[in-house]
Design an enzyme around this catalytic site. Structure first.
Site, mmCIF file in Angstrom:
data_model
loop_
_atom_site.group_PDB
_atom_site.id
_atom_site.type_symbol
_atom_site.label_atom_id
_atom_site.label_comp_id
_atom_site.label_asym_id
_atom_site.label_seq_id
_atom_site.Cartn_x
_atom_site.Cartn_y
_atom_site.Cartn_z
ATOM 1 N N ASP A 120 6.999 -4.267 -7.598
ATOM 2 C CA ASP A 120 8.087 -4.127 -6.466
ATOM 3 C C ASP A 120 8.427 -2.729 -6.819
ATOM 4 O O ASP A 120 8.693 -2.193 -7.667
ATOM 5 C CB ASP A 120 8.980 -5.266 -6.634
ATOM 6 C CG ASP A 120 9.973 -5.153 -5.327
ATOM 7 O OD1 ASP A 120 9.450 -4.657 -4.390
ATOM 8 O OD2 ASP A 120 11.000 -5.861 -5.428
ATOM 9 N N HIS B 232 2.599 2.398 -1.575
ATOM 10 C CA HIS B 232 1.633 1.530 -1.834
ATOM 11 C C HIS B 232 0.175 2.211 -2.543
ATOM 12 O O HIS B 232 -0.106 1.471 -3.398
ATOM 13 C CB HIS B 232 1.319 0.571 -0.859
ATOM 14 C CG HIS B 232 2.181 -0.482 -0.227
ATOM 15 N ND1 HIS B 232 2.931 -1.075 -1.106
ATOM 16 C CD2 HIS B 232 2.765 -0.488 0.993
ATOM 17 C CE1 HIS B 232 3.903 -1.854 -0.373
ATOM 18 N NE2 HIS B 232 3.654 -1.415 0.936
ATOM 19 N N SER C 20 2.121 -11.577 -1.638
ATOM 20 C CA SER C 20 2.831 -12.890 -1.621
ATOM 21 C C SER C 20 2.547 -13.765 -0.203
ATOM 22 O O SER C 20 2.434 -13.108 0.918
ATOM 23 C CB SER C 20 4.296 -12.954 -1.888
ATOM 24 O OG SER C 20 4.978 -12.613 -0.741
ATOM 25 N N GLU D 38 4.597 -14.809 1.432
ATOM 26 C CA GLU D 38 5.449 -14.403 2.452
ATOM 27 C C GLU D 38 5.563 -13.109 3.075
ATOM 28 O O GLU D 38 6.248 -12.517 3.802
ATOM 29 C CB GLU D 38 6.819 -14.608 1.771
ATOM 30 C CG GLU D 38 7.440 -16.016 1.471
ATOM 31 C CD GLU D 38 6.665 -16.457 0.377
ATOM 32 O OE1 GLU D 38 6.362 -15.783 -0.707
ATOM 33 O OE2 GLU D 38 6.399 -17.701 0.454
ATOM 34 N N TRP E 15 3.386 -11.693 4.900
ATOM 35 C CA TRP E 15 2.672 -11.878 6.201
ATOM 36 C C TRP E 15 3.926 -11.354 7.143
ATOM 37 O O TRP E 15 3.786 -10.998 8.295
ATOM 38 C CB TRP E 15 2.020 -13.242 6.377
ATOM 39 C CG TRP E 15 0.907 -13.322 5.624
ATOM 40 C CD1 TRP E 15 0.796 -14.171 4.614
ATOM 41 C CD2 TRP E 15 -0.436 -12.742 5.864
ATOM 42 N NE1 TRP E 15 -0.468 -14.224 4.281
ATOM 43 C CE2 TRP E 15 -1.277 -13.228 4.906
ATOM 44 C CE3 TRP E 15 -1.117 -11.925 6.730
ATOM 45 C CZ2 TRP E 15 -2.509 -13.167 4.895
ATOM 46 C CZ3 TRP E 15 -2.275 -11.637 6.823
ATOM 47 C CH2 TRP E 15 -3.114 -12.196 5.694
ATOM 48 N N LEU F 242 -10.469 -7.622 -20.946
ATOM 49 C CA LEU F 242 -8.991 -7.890 -20.422
ATOM 50 C C LEU F 242 -9.247 -8.703 -19.226
ATOM 51 O O LEU F 242 -10.292 -8.172 -18.380
ATOM 52 C CB LEU F 242 -8.307 -6.534 -19.860
ATOM 53 C CG LEU F 242 -7.317 -6.449 -19.163
ATOM 54 C CD1 LEU F 242 -5.952 -6.731 -20.016
ATOM 55 C CD2 LEU F 242 -6.875 -5.285 -18.392
ATOM 56 N N ARG G 161 15.033 -11.740 -9.613
ATOM 57 C CA ARG G 161 14.648 -12.956 -8.985
ATOM 58 C C ARG G 161 12.971 -13.025 -9.484
ATOM 59 O O ARG G 161 12.374 -11.935 -9.324
ATOM 60 C CB ARG G 161 14.879 -13.324 -7.734
ATOM 61 C CG ARG G 161 14.379 -12.159 -6.881
ATOM 62 C CD ARG G 161 14.768 -12.590 -5.295
ATOM 63 N NE ARG G 161 14.444 -11.503 -4.402
ATOM 64 C CZ ARG G 161 15.263 -10.613 -3.879
ATOM 65 N NH1 ARG G 161 16.744 -10.935 -4.157
ATOM 66 N NH2 ARG G 161 15.270 -9.652 -3.251
ATOM 67 N N SER H 150 10.653 -14.346 -7.049
ATOM 68 C CA SER H 150 9.954 -14.743 -5.720
ATOM 69 C C SER H 150 8.844 -15.395 -5.637
ATOM 70 O O SER H 150 7.925 -14.956 -5.250
ATOM 71 C CB SER H 150 9.983 -12.963 -5.547
ATOM 72 O OG SER H 150 11.242 -12.395 -5.357
HETATM 73 C C1 FPP Z 1 6.135 -4.365 -3.419
HETATM 74 O O1 FPP Z 1 6.955 -3.322 -3.102
HETATM 75 C C2 FPP Z 1 5.007 -4.237 -3.356
HETATM 76 C C3 FPP Z 1 3.954 -5.017 -2.694
HETATM 77 C C4 FPP Z 1 4.279 -5.992 -1.536
HETATM 78 C C5 FPP Z 1 2.575 -4.501 -2.584
HETATM 79 C C6 FPP Z 1 1.826 -4.289 -3.951
HETATM 80 C C7 FPP Z 1 0.324 -3.784 -3.935
HETATM 81 C C8 FPP Z 1 -0.104 -2.702 -4.439
HETATM 82 C C9 FPP Z 1 0.335 -2.070 -5.322
HETATM 83 C C10 FPP Z 1 -1.505 -2.697 -4.058
HETATM 84 C C11 FPP Z 1 -2.456 -3.462 -4.690
HETATM 85 C C12 FPP Z 1 -3.844 -3.041 -4.698
HETATM 86 C C13 FPP Z 1 -4.913 -3.842 -5.529
HETATM 87 C C14 FPP Z 1 -6.124 -3.079 -5.679
HETATM 88 C C15 FPP Z 1 -4.435 -5.051 -6.015
HETATM 89 P P1 FPP Z 1 7.514 -3.179 -1.773
HETATM 90 O O2 FPP Z 1 6.708 -2.836 -0.743
HETATM 91 O O3 FPP Z 1 8.386 -4.569 -1.583
HETATM 92 O O4 FPP Z 1 8.851 -2.024 -2.093
HETATM 93 P P2 FPP Z 1 10.406 -2.120 -1.877
HETATM 94 O O5 FPP Z 1 10.805 -3.316 -2.235
HETATM 95 O O6 FPP Z 1 10.636 -0.860 -2.322
HETATM 96 O O7 FPP Z 1 10.426 -1.999 -0.230
#
Ligand code: FPP
Length: 227
Positions: A2, A19, A47, A49, A51, A113, A172, A174
């Site tokens: 997050d 991201h 997640s 959610e 979407w 791993l 949390r 989530s």
């Molecule tokens: C939460 O941060 C992060 C996500 C919803 C996406 C995480 C996904 C990646 C790091 C890419 C995954 C890639 C692969 C190859 C598996 P947020 O957007 O909720 O951040 P914020 O809380 O600061 O808004």
């Protein structure tokens, strides 16, 4: 993982760049975990959610996963990383489903791993799908116990996590690993995911090493059991 959005915002960048930096952080942490002898790493990438986010962010994340899969699959193969996807694959595109199948197939013999990417995943979804599959397999009520149900879970290939880390400052879980995290040590850090590196991982491992795990029992030290 997050905090990607806030990481980008702090730099006056669109959320997508957060991201993207999140993927780089993930690659670094996979290497760092493998170097430290950690056998299982599970990350929450999308997640059930998520979407609800704007369509362009959702499609940006899907595209990012496809790019990452193409860019890093050979690295995973070479580094002994087995990749497993946990989540509902029905709702994702055929292209993404194929990419998941390809990476799982290419890395299935690796044992250094196991990286589980939870994608379109929710802990409640996992419990429901496990029950449904157990019933569909003809399991009788008396055959359903914790061990049997665990095998039907999307995380059935991995042991329960010892340490559960949430970055980004929220306190949390989530809907992540609801069943499997029953006795995990929880660690919440303000560090935003793209900033989570080796130093933060080592600090988390040191904090974990200082925890006393009792699994519902009493302290098993000599003082508690003088005999
Ligand atoms: C939460 O941060 C992060 C996500 C919803 C996406 C995480 C996904 C990646 C790091 C890419 C995954 C890639 C692969 C190859 C598996 P947020 O957007 O909720 O951040 P914020 O809380 O600061 O808004």
């Amino acid at each position: 993982m997050d905090g990607n959005g806030r990481w980008a915002k702090k730099r006056f960048l669109p959320r997508f760049f957060g991201h993207k930096a999140g993927v780089d952080a993930l690659i670094r942490i996979i290497d760092a975990c493998a170097d430290r002898g950690i056998r299982y790493l599970t990350v929450f990438a999308f997640s059930s959610e998520n979407w609800k986010r704007p369509a362009d962010e959702v499609s940006g994340l899907m595209g990012l996963v496809l790019v990452a899969q193409a860019k890093y699959m050979q690295k995973m193969v070479g580094n002994g990383v087995r990749v497993v996807i946990a989540g509902d694959r029905e709702a994702v595109s055929d292209r993404l489903r194929k990419a998941w199948n390809d990476v799982e197939e290419a890395t299935k013999s690796n044992h250094r791993l196991t990286l589980t990417v939870a994608f379109n995943y929710g802990g409640r979804w996992d419990m429901v799908q496990a029950c449904r599959r157990a019933v569909a397999d003809g399991l009788k009520p008396e055959q359903i116990d914790e061990e049997a149900l665990s095998r039907y879970m999307a995380m059935g290939h991995a042991p329960d996590p010892d340490l559960f880390i949430r970055t980004g400052g929220e306190v949390r879980i989530s809907n992540f690993l609801l069943w499997q995290a029953a006795y995990s040590e929880l660690l919440f850090t303000d560090c935003l995911w793209p900033d989570f590196g080796e130093a933060e991982l080592d600090a988390a491992l040191a904090a974990y090493a200082g925890r006393e795990r009792r699994f519902g029992a009493l302290n098993m030290g000599a003082a508690a059991h003088p005999a």
